[in-house]
Design a protein around this motif. Structure first.
Motif, PDB file in Angstrom:
ATOM      1  N   VAL A   2       0.866  -1.262  -0.083  1.00 49.51           N
ATOM      2  CA  VAL A   2      -0.053   0.000   0.019  1.00 49.51           C
ATOM      3  C   VAL A   2       0.890   1.168   0.232  1.00 49.51           C
ATOM      4  CG1 VAL A   2      -1.880   1.197   1.455  1.00 49.51           C
ATOM      5  CG2 VAL A   2      -1.934  -1.119   0.993  1.00 49.51           C
ATOM      6  N   SER A   3       2.113   1.162   0.654  1.00 51.53           N
ATOM      7  CA  SER A   3       3.056   2.278   0.468  1.00 51.53           C
ATOM      8  C   SER A   3       3.205   3.023  -0.779  1.00 51.53           C
ATOM      9  CB  SER A   3       4.398   1.989   1.133  1.00 51.53           C
ATOM     10  OG  SER A   3       4.928   0.892   0.298  1.00 51.53           O
ATOM     11  N   VAL A   4       3.167   1.902  -2.131  1.00 52.97           N
ATOM     12  CA  VAL A   4       3.198   2.561  -3.339  1.00 52.97           C
ATOM     13  C   VAL A   4       2.153   3.511  -3.643  1.00 52.97           C
ATOM     14  CG1 VAL A   4       3.198   1.639  -5.687  1.00 52.97           C
ATOM     15  CG2 VAL A   4       4.465   0.427  -4.026  1.00 52.97           C
ATOM     16  N   LEU A   5       1.006   2.947  -3.220  1.00 52.02           N
ATOM     17  CA  LEU A   5      -0.093   3.945  -3.635  1.00 52.02           C
ATOM     18  C   LEU A   5      -0.115   5.442  -3.023  1.00 52.02           C
ATOM     19  CD1 LEU A   5      -3.428   1.525  -3.305  1.00 52.02           C
ATOM     20  CD2 LEU A   5      -1.674   1.859  -5.207  1.00 52.02           C
ATOM     21  N   LEU A   6       0.357   5.198  -1.502  1.00 48.38           N
ATOM     22  CA  LEU A   6       0.420   6.585  -0.978  1.00 48.38           C
ATOM     23  C   LEU A   6       1.386   7.385  -1.523  1.00 48.38           C
ATOM     24  CD1 LEU A   6      -0.142   4.854   2.829  1.00 48.38           C
ATOM     25  CD2 LEU A   6      -1.964   5.597   1.104  1.00 48.38           C
ATOM     26  N   ASP A   7       2.637   6.677  -1.836  1.00 44.17           N
ATOM     27  CA  ASP A   7       3.774   7.656  -2.381  1.00 44.17           C
ATOM     28  C   ASP A   7       3.215   8.542  -3.433  1.00 44.17           C
ATOM     29  OD1 ASP A   7       6.057   7.255  -1.215  1.00 44.17           O
ATOM     30  OD2 ASP A   7       6.273   5.260  -1.886  1.00 44.17           O
ATOM     31  N   GLU A  22      -2.101  13.308   5.274  1.00 48.73           N
ATOM     32  CA  GLU A  22      -2.813  12.840   4.200  1.00 48.73           C
ATOM     33  C   GLU A  22      -2.211  11.172   3.751  1.00 48.73           C
ATOM     34  OE1 GLU A  22      -2.169  14.547   0.562  1.00 48.73           O
ATOM     35  OE2 GLU A  22      -4.113  13.837  -0.297  1.00 48.73           O
ATOM     36  N   ALA A  23      -1.086  10.897   4.093  1.00 47.03           N
ATOM     37  CA  ALA A  23      -0.789   9.384   3.796  1.00 47.03           C
ATOM     38  C   ALA A  23      -1.402   8.623   4.660  1.00 47.03           C
ATOM     39  CB  ALA A  23       0.678   9.344   3.900  1.00 47.03           C
ATOM     40  N   VAL A  24      -1.505   9.004   6.202  1.00 44.78           N
ATOM     41  CA  VAL A  24      -2.115   8.245   7.292  1.00 44.78           C
ATOM     42  C   VAL A  24      -3.455   7.847   6.977  1.00 44.78           C
ATOM     43  CG1 VAL A  24      -2.858   8.189   9.485  1.00 44.78           C
ATOM     44  CG2 VAL A  24      -0.349   8.722   8.934  1.00 44.78           C
ATOM     45  N   ARG A  25      -4.191   9.118   6.736  1.00 49.73           N
ATOM     46  CA  ARG A  25      -5.594   9.063   6.587  1.00 49.73           C
ATOM     47  C   ARG A  25      -5.674   8.178   5.097  1.00 49.73           C
ATOM     48  NH1 ARG A  25      -8.601  11.689   2.919  1.00 49.73           N
ATOM     49  NH2 ARG A  25      -7.143  13.062   2.353  1.00 49.73           N
ATOM     50  N   ARG A  76       6.268   5.687   5.379  1.00 48.38           N
ATOM     51  CA  ARG A  76       5.855   6.293   6.713  1.00 48.38           C
ATOM     52  C   ARG A  76       4.199   6.364   6.888  1.00 48.38           C
ATOM     53  NH1 ARG A  76      10.256   8.307   9.367  1.00 48.38           N
ATOM     54  NH2 ARG A  76      11.954   8.845   8.289  1.00 48.38           N
ATOM     55  N   GLY A  77       3.686   6.618   5.890  1.00 51.80           N
ATOM     56  CA  GLY A  77       2.077   6.607   5.920  1.00 51.80           C
ATOM     57  C   GLY A  77       1.720   5.426   6.283  1.00 51.80           C
ATOM     58  N   VAL A  78       2.278   4.002   5.897  1.00 54.40           N
ATOM     59  CA  VAL A  78       1.724   2.750   6.195  1.00 54.40           C
ATOM     60  C   VAL A  78       2.015   2.575   7.618  1.00 54.40           C
ATOM     61  CG1 VAL A  78       2.481   0.189   5.893  1.00 54.40           C
ATOM     62  CG2 VAL A  78       1.734   1.770   3.847  1.00 54.40           C
ATOM     63  N   MET A  79       3.418   2.751   7.906  1.00 55.50           N
ATOM     64  CA  MET A  79       4.075   2.443   9.484  1.00 55.50           C
ATOM     65  C   MET A  79       3.240   3.326  10.504  1.00 55.50           C
ATOM     66  SD  MET A  79       8.147   1.997   8.844  1.00 55.50           S
ATOM     67  CE  MET A  79       8.378   1.674  10.656  1.00 55.50           C
ATOM     68  N   GLU A  80       2.996   4.523  10.289  1.00 57.04           N
ATOM     69  CA  GLU A  80       2.192   5.341  11.279  1.00 57.04           C
ATOM     70  C   GLU A  80       0.683   4.940  11.363  1.00 57.04           C
ATOM     71  OE1 GLU A  80       2.399   9.019  12.257  1.00 57.04           O
ATOM     72  OE2 GLU A  80       4.747   8.883  12.765  1.00 57.04           O
ATOM     73  N   SER A  81       0.129   4.321  10.249  1.00 52.07           N
ATOM     74  CA  SER A  81      -1.207   4.006  10.358  1.00 52.07           C
ATOM     75  C   SER A  81      -1.317   2.576  10.632  1.00 52.07           C
ATOM     76  CB  SER A  81      -1.764   4.440   8.770  1.00 52.07           C
ATOM     77  OG  SER A  81      -1.364   3.488   7.921  1.00 52.07           O
ATOM     78  N   ILE A  82      -0.156   1.660  10.653  1.00 50.73           N
ATOM     79  CA  ILE A  82      -0.621   0.535  11.196  1.00 50.73           C
ATOM     80  C   ILE A  82      -1.558   0.101  12.271  1.00 50.73           C
ATOM     81  CG2 ILE A  82       0.447  -1.629  12.110  1.00 50.73           C
ATOM     82  CD1 ILE A  82       2.848  -1.393   9.739  1.00 50.73           C
ATOM     83  N   PRO A  83      -1.163   0.746  13.494  1.00 55.77           N
ATOM     84  CA  PRO A  83      -2.060   0.627  14.591  1.00 55.77           C
ATOM     85  C   PRO A  83      -3.777   0.672  14.212  1.00 55.77           C
ATOM     86  CG  PRO A  83      -0.054   1.570  15.450  1.00 55.77           C
ATOM     87  CD  PRO A  83      -0.298   1.778  13.951  1.00 55.77           C
ATOM     88  N   GLU A  84      -3.846   1.982  13.696  1.00 59.28           N
ATOM     89  CA  GLU A  84      -5.223   2.472  13.346  1.00 59.28           C
ATOM     90  C   GLU A  84      -5.951   1.336  12.419  1.00 59.28           C
ATOM     91  OE1 GLU A  84      -5.945   6.386  12.228  1.00 59.28           O
ATOM     92  OE2 GLU A  84      -8.112   6.016  11.833  1.00 59.28           O
TER      93      GLU A  84
END
Lengths: 456, 115
Positions: A81-86, A94-97, A134-142
């Motif tokens: 999913v990091s590829v999409l967020l990039d 925005e990446a986290v959301r 970073r977006g993926v890692m930060e958002s993993i718990p949520e």
């Protein structure tokens, strides 16, 4: 049709009816980068997954019904999913959301399609981060707490790049935070990997790789019961004879995976990718890798000799499997999870199997430290240090290894934790009194070993 | 005894025998019956196969898990019911007469036993 003698027929019937031989997972890999064409990323992901995997449930059911072979789970693996967020996110918020919205879209698509897990909430950070990572890692718990079927993985080390210790330390916190938000359960869907291979049908390691056909079918087999039975029938055999017998049995197990993979792929009109020839245990009696080790002559897994026995088993499984299919994929070795293997959990209860013995065994298996329940108050740096040990084995031995640790809030050493179903139950393992906090807090990147230089 | 019974149920010798010695043609399944031996089991299971126009091409006896077991190789290429339906009927009949019936496709055996 070739004619069979009664013993050939009986052997297979015994395996399928009494030795828990089944297909653990049929996993469809899907490239979801086409979702970037949509204004709403979640909607795009959902449409693409539904388009490809719509027929998966029926195809699996039909093949299971035709062959008479049980297929336990259906899964989907998507592009990290990091590829999409990039491509889509302008900043970290925005990446986290967006990440969470993609996770929720994957979850609801999976529920609608009757798919048990979706893998690929993933980031590859072995030598550094992108915004999407970073977006993926930060958002993993949520992402894990707001879904039921999504699995997440972070590749934090590779033979080529070394170990990203900053990411390893961060994963210590992410594992803890996920545990706190989900009562520990979310951590059953979270893995940290070294050299995570493409085409893994097992979660949480499954993701759809750049080199794979789109879509593609990958298959995971089970089979510890089959191997145990063979070993028990050869009580007095020397190790070479035993290895040979296990190899022959592993051949048969892998062939079943190949047959099912090809049948499902044919029905769906998609390409068959590979069989992961790993022997996956389950919490059922008679479906345990620990019991294979016991049958080989190890009194309790964890005793001296466990690494030797597991090495013999892993090698036999690989050699038999390699003869059975020319499409070997994924982790392809022996699995040594704790809660998912009744016999491993029992060895922990008896005080034989410890974190240290599991770390040693990880050197000769294929999963690393898997499904290990830890006390709720385990500190982040301890989790990071455990992950670091396995990452080091991964880059030094140039193999795929993972870590799936489950701190359970409120649980103490010795408490029993039951996750239900295939996830099984296990006692909370002690982590020891001494730590390497100062070491893991140094951060930075551990450079790749000389193995890197041997690759040119 | 089985052969006499099957002839009575409408199977022909030709249907029961392989077309070439040692080689079966058509789509095959393997039906296994496991349970305590008692009269009527073979008749019960064979009658379901006969009704479906599935031909028994080979029968062997063996011991599975300490139980006396019967393994039949059955040609279903001329069967009038599909495999799922046939399996349901066989399993139901097995329940009626107190035995476990398992149905596997021949592909499984070919893949796993032959290189």
């Amino acid at each position: 049709m070739t004619k069979y003698d009664a013993s050939e027929l009986a052997e297979i019937i015994e395996m399928l009816s009494f030795q828990h031989l089944d297909i653990r997972a049929v996993t469809m890999g899907i490239n979801i980068t086409g979702a970037l064409r949509y204004d709403d990323l979640g909607e795009g992901v959902r449409e693409i997954v539904e388009k490809h995997a719509r027929g998966l449930r029926d195809a699996v059911k039909e093949v299971s019904s035709k062959l008479g072979v049980q297929i336990v789970t259906k899964r989907v693996a998507v592009t990290p999913v990091s590829v999409l967020l990039d491509a889509k996110a302008g900043d970290l918020n925005e990446a986290v959301r967006l990440g969470v919205s993609v996770a929720e879209a994957l979850d609801s698509a999976a529920a609608d399609l009757g798919v048990d897990y979706v893998g690929g909430y993933a980031a590859f950070v072995e030598s550094g981060y992108s915004l999407g990572d970073r977006g993926v890692m930060e958002s993993i718990p949520e992402a894990l707490s707001s879904t039921e079927r999504v699995t997440a993985m972070v590749n934090a080390a590779s033979t080529l790049s070394g170990i990203n210790m900053d990411a390893v330390y961060e994963m210590g916190s992410i594992v803890k935070e996920t545990a706190n938000l989900t009562g520990g359960r979310g951590c059953t869907r979270l893995g940290v990997f070294a050299n995570a291979p493409e085409g893994t049908p097992f979660v949480p390691g499954a993701y759809h790789g750049r080199g794979e056909e789109d879509p593609v079918i990958n298959v995971a087999v089970s089979g510890p019961g089959v191997i145990e039975n063979v070993v028990r029938s050869l009580e007095d055999a020397d190790l070479r004879t035993l290895h040979d017998a296990m190899k022959r049995a592993a051949f048969k197990v892998t062939r079943l995976g190949e047959l099912v993979g090809r049948e499902v792929a044919n029905r769906l009109g998609v390409k068959f990718g590979s069989v992961d020839l790993s022997l996956a245990p389950s919490p059922a009696v008679g479906d345990s890798v620990a019991d294979v080790l016991r049958a080989m002559g190890v009194e309790e897994p964890g005793a001296p000799g466990s690494v030797l026995a597991l090495a013999v088993l892993t090698d036999a499984v690989k050699k038999g499997g390699a003869m059975a299919t020319s499409s070997v994929g994924g982790l392809s070795g022996a699995f040594i999870p704790v809660s998912e293997d009744l016999g491993m959990a029992e060895a922990v209860r008896k005080g034989s199997l410890t974190l240290s013995s599991l770390e040693a065994m990880a050197a000769v298996c294929s999963t690393g430290l898997d499904m290990i329940v830890l006390p709720g108050d385990v500190e982040e740096h301890v989790i990071a240090a455990i992950i670091g040990d396995v990452m080091a084995l991964g880059i030094v031995l140039d193999k795929s290894l993972g870590v799936r640790l489950i701190p359970v809030p409120g649980a103490r050493e010795g408490d029993e934790v039951d996750f239900g179903g295939l996830l099984g139950k296990a006692p909370v393992m002690p982590v020891g009194r001494f730590s390497s906090k100062a070491l893991v807090m140094r951060g930075g990147v551990v450079p790749p070993t000389v193995s890197r230089l041997m690759k040119g | 005894m089985y052969i006499t019974w099957m002839l009575a149920e409408g199977h022909t010798y030709k249907q029961m025998l392989p077309t070439t010695p040692g080689v079966f043609m058509g789509e095959m399944i393997v039906v296994t019956v496991v349970g305590a031996d008692k009269p009527g089991i073979v008749a019960a299971i064979s009658s379901v196969l006969a009704e479906a126009k599935a031909n028994i091409v080979d029968i062997s006896m063996t011991v599975l898990r300490g139980f006396f077991s019967m393994i039949m190789v059955v040609d279903i290429s001329g069967a009038v019911t599909d495999l799922t339906d046939l399996r349901d009927r066989l399993e139901r009949k097995g329940d009626e007469v107190g035995v476990k019936v398992m149905v596997l496709h021949e592909d499984v055996f070919r893949y796993m036993q032959k290189i």
